[in-house]
Design an enzyme around this catalytic site. Sequence first.
Site, PDB file in Angstrom:
ATOM      1  N   TYR A  65       0.836  -1.200   0.000  1.00  0.00           N
ATOM      2  CA  TYR A  65       0.000   0.000   0.000  1.00  0.00           C
ATOM      3  C   TYR A  65       0.874   1.256   0.000  1.00  0.00           C
ATOM      4  O   TYR A  65       0.611   2.197  -0.754  1.00  0.00           O
ATOM      5  CB  TYR A  65      -0.935  -0.002   1.214  1.00  0.00           C
ATOM      6  CG  TYR A  65      -1.924   1.126   1.184  1.00  0.00           C
ATOM      7  CD1 TYR A  65      -3.085   1.035   0.420  1.00  0.00           C
ATOM      8  CD2 TYR A  65      -1.700   2.305   1.885  1.00  0.00           C
ATOM      9  CE1 TYR A  65      -3.999   2.079   0.369  1.00  0.00           C
ATOM     10  CE2 TYR A  65      -2.602   3.348   1.846  1.00  0.00           C
ATOM     11  CZ  TYR A  65      -3.743   3.229   1.086  1.00  0.00           C
ATOM     12  OH  TYR A  65      -4.630   4.271   1.026  1.00  0.00           O
TER      13      TYR A  65
ATOM     14  N   HIS B 170       1.307   4.247  -3.049  1.00  0.00           N
ATOM     15  CA  HIS B 170       1.088   5.673  -2.809  1.00  0.00           C
ATOM     16  C   HIS B 170       2.369   6.508  -2.882  1.00  0.00           C
ATOM     17  O   HIS B 170       2.311   7.738  -2.829  1.00  0.00           O
ATOM     18  CB  HIS B 170       0.369   5.865  -1.481  1.00  0.00           C
ATOM     19  CG  HIS B 170      -1.075   5.521  -1.599  1.00  0.00           C
ATOM     20  ND1 HIS B 170      -1.516   4.217  -1.553  1.00  0.00           N
ATOM     21  CD2 HIS B 170      -2.161   6.293  -1.830  1.00  0.00           C
ATOM     22  CE1 HIS B 170      -2.827   4.203  -1.734  1.00  0.00           C
ATOM     23  NE2 HIS B 170      -3.243   5.440  -1.920  1.00  0.00           N
TER      24      HIS B 170
ATOM     25  N   TYR C  11      -4.571  17.090   0.244  1.00  0.00           N
ATOM     26  CA  TYR C  11      -4.995  15.728   0.554  1.00  0.00           C
ATOM     27  C   TYR C  11      -3.798  14.946   1.093  1.00  0.00           C
ATOM     28  O   TYR C  11      -2.750  14.889   0.456  1.00  0.00           O
ATOM     29  CB  TYR C  11      -5.555  15.092  -0.721  1.00  0.00           C
ATOM     30  CG  TYR C  11      -6.131  13.706  -0.589  1.00  0.00           C
ATOM     31  CD1 TYR C  11      -6.572  13.178   0.612  1.00  0.00           C
ATOM     32  CD2 TYR C  11      -6.239  12.905  -1.724  1.00  0.00           C
ATOM     33  CE1 TYR C  11      -7.118  11.907   0.692  1.00  0.00           C
ATOM     34  CE2 TYR C  11      -6.783  11.630  -1.665  1.00  0.00           C
ATOM     35  CZ  TYR C  11      -7.210  11.142  -0.445  1.00  0.00           C
ATOM     36  OH  TYR C  11      -7.737   9.877  -0.374  1.00  0.00           O
TER      37      TYR C  11
ATOM     38  N   TRP D  65      -8.292   3.256 -10.496  1.00  0.00           N
ATOM     39  CA  TRP D  65      -7.565   3.346  -9.224  1.00  0.00           C
ATOM     40  C   TRP D  65      -8.300   2.580  -8.126  1.00  0.00           C
ATOM     41  O   TRP D  65      -7.690   1.833  -7.365  1.00  0.00           O
ATOM     42  CB  TRP D  65      -7.366   4.804  -8.827  1.00  0.00           C
ATOM     43  CG  TRP D  65      -6.592   4.955  -7.555  1.00  0.00           C
ATOM     44  CD1 TRP D  65      -7.084   5.166  -6.304  1.00  0.00           C
ATOM     45  CD2 TRP D  65      -5.168   4.880  -7.407  1.00  0.00           C
ATOM     46  NE1 TRP D  65      -6.060   5.231  -5.390  1.00  0.00           N
ATOM     47  CE2 TRP D  65      -4.877   5.055  -6.046  1.00  0.00           C
ATOM     48  CE3 TRP D  65      -4.119   4.677  -8.296  1.00  0.00           C
ATOM     49  CZ2 TRP D  65      -3.569   5.043  -5.550  1.00  0.00           C
ATOM     50  CZ3 TRP D  65      -2.821   4.671  -7.801  1.00  0.00           C
ATOM     51  CH2 TRP D  65      -2.561   4.853  -6.444  1.00  0.00           C
TER      52      TRP D  65
END
Length: 112
Positions: A18, A22, A41, A76
């Site tokens: 993960y 990212h 964000y 995504w």
Amino acid sequence: MTYVCFTLQVDPSRLDAYREAHAAVWPEMLRALAATGWHDYRLFLRPDGLLVGTLRTDDFAAAQEAMARTEVNARWQAAMAEFFPALGEARPDEGMLVLDQVFHLEEQLERL
């Protein structure tokens, strides 16, 4: 602008993958987020998989709807689904648990 904070649960056995996903988000996904109203964000990940996201936006529901209409978001979300098995058939962007803000220092200082 309002601030939004949400949580999700990443599969603890998949944290490294993960983080990797990212570390280099697809450029078209980055551009779509910015174009649909997702500002400042950020994602924060705890060792047990608790994911906390924060962002600023004019209208979170509108920003979510605008992203849902993009082709890159569909791709995504499909790629990210493996990290969120607890969501079942729901897409990760549908599983966000938005938290209520209960304190903001600057707001209270302004009222003094």
